[in-house]
Design a protein around this motif. Sequence first.
Motif, PDB file in Angstrom:
ATOM      1  N   THR A   1      -9.427  -0.764  -1.602  1.00 21.35           N
ATOM      2  CA  THR A   1      -9.490  -1.964  -0.765  1.00 21.35           C
ATOM      3  C   THR A   1      -8.751  -3.116  -1.430  1.00 21.35           C
ATOM      4  O   THR A   1      -8.474  -3.096  -2.638  1.00 21.35           O
ATOM      5  CB  THR A   1     -10.942  -2.389  -0.523  1.00 21.35           C
ATOM      6  OG1 THR A   1     -11.509  -2.832  -1.766  1.00 21.35           O
ATOM      7  CG2 THR A   1     -11.763  -1.235   0.035  1.00 21.35           C
ATOM      8  N   ASP A   2      -8.434  -4.133  -0.635  1.00 23.39           N
ATOM      9  CA  ASP A   2      -7.771  -5.311  -1.191  1.00 23.39           C
ATOM     10  C   ASP A   2      -8.643  -5.987  -2.238  1.00 23.39           C
ATOM     11  O   ASP A   2      -8.143  -6.498  -3.251  1.00 23.39           O
ATOM     12  CB  ASP A   2      -7.421  -6.300  -0.067  1.00 23.39           C
ATOM     13  CG  ASP A   2      -6.286  -5.793   0.810  1.00 23.39           C
ATOM     14  OD1 ASP A   2      -5.551  -4.875   0.375  1.00 23.39           O
ATOM     15  OD2 ASP A   2      -6.140  -6.309   1.935  1.00 23.39           O
TER      16      ASP A   2
ATOM     17  N   GLU B   1     -10.815  -4.491  -4.201  1.00 21.52           N
ATOM     18  CA  GLU B   1     -10.763  -3.656  -5.410  1.00 21.52           C
ATOM     19  C   GLU B   1      -9.446  -3.862  -6.151  1.00 21.52           C
ATOM     20  O   GLU B   1      -9.415  -3.925  -7.386  1.00 21.52           O
ATOM     21  CB  GLU B   1     -10.942  -2.188  -5.035  1.00 21.52           C
ATOM     22  CG  GLU B   1     -12.360  -1.834  -4.593  1.00 21.52           C
ATOM     23  CD  GLU B   1     -12.445  -0.445  -3.991  1.00 21.52           C
ATOM     24  OE1 GLU B   1     -13.566   0.120  -4.002  1.00 21.52           O
ATOM     25  OE2 GLU B   1     -11.421   0.070  -3.500  1.00 21.52           O
TER      26      GLU B   1
ATOM     27  N   ARG C   1       0.830  -1.209   0.000  1.00 24.92           N
ATOM     28  CA  ARG C   1       0.000   0.000   0.000  1.00 24.92           C
ATOM     29  C   ARG C   1       0.867   1.263   0.000  1.00 24.92           C
ATOM     30  O   ARG C   1       1.994   1.271   0.507  1.00 24.92           O
ATOM     31  CB  ARG C   1      -0.899   0.023   1.235  1.00 24.92           C
ATOM     32  CG  ARG C   1      -2.021  -1.006   1.202  1.00 24.92           C
ATOM     33  CD  ARG C   1      -2.845  -0.923   2.472  1.00 24.92           C
ATOM     34  NE  ARG C   1      -3.972  -1.846   2.436  1.00 24.92           N
ATOM     35  CZ  ARG C   1      -5.160  -1.554   1.928  1.00 24.92           C
ATOM     36  NH1 ARG C   1      -5.368  -0.355   1.415  1.00 24.92           N
ATOM     37  NH2 ARG C   1      -6.129  -2.440   1.947  1.00 24.92           N
TER      38      ARG C   1
END
Length: 242
Positions: free
Chosen positions: A61-62, A64, A53
């Motif tokens: 988000t993970d 996404e 990140r």
Amino acid sequence: MSAQRTGTGSAVTDVLVVAPHPDDDVIGCGGSIAKHVRDGARVTVVIVIGRERSALDDAVTDAEFAAETEAAAKALGVHRCIRFDEPSRDFTLSRRVHLDLVRVLREVQPQVVYLPHDNDDDVEHRMVHQLTLEALWMARSEFFQEAGGPPMPAPRLVLGYEVWAPMARFQYAEDIGGQIGAKVAAMRAYVSQLRHAAWDEGVEGLARYRGAVSGGSGHAEVFQVLGLGTPPPAGPAGGGRD
């Protein structure tokens, strides 16, 4: 140095691409992936290290980000994408991760393998280079039975691709003129990464430069030849330069 464009897709049924991070496969060999798929091969991509990140994409988000990876794979026609999700910056070359890759190699039995070249600027790219070369000989060995499956035959071709550090010397060039659109579309699927840099423009520009260097025009990807077994039948000759 001599470089030649040839048809790696001929008679190839299975291809394995080992990527250190999400999108490295697109940058390094996305056009070649799409070309293999066009020629009827199944392409499996292994992404070794998970997402890192940043402040620019922390709101993504993970789920996404995983959807971006899936969209990129779909744009290239990838048959299967396997994520090891090893920790970024804490990644180590453990026996476990070697066996994980051996297991995939023995299952896929690829004729062509792509991995980062040996002198990329990113330390994790160099680690994945080492990991893949070691896993290749392990997968062909009678040992390491805990990985399952019988020993695999040697690939016909093992190629190192460029991501962070363009190669000063290369031995192989692939014409991707018909696939540059798919490569750029796959890169644009990583919307979060385009916040860091214009990677879509970068991959198109590098491919155009490599096309000019290796064949005088068009788009190409270039590779370090790391292993050469019995090659598939070559396509139409052309584009060699000294």
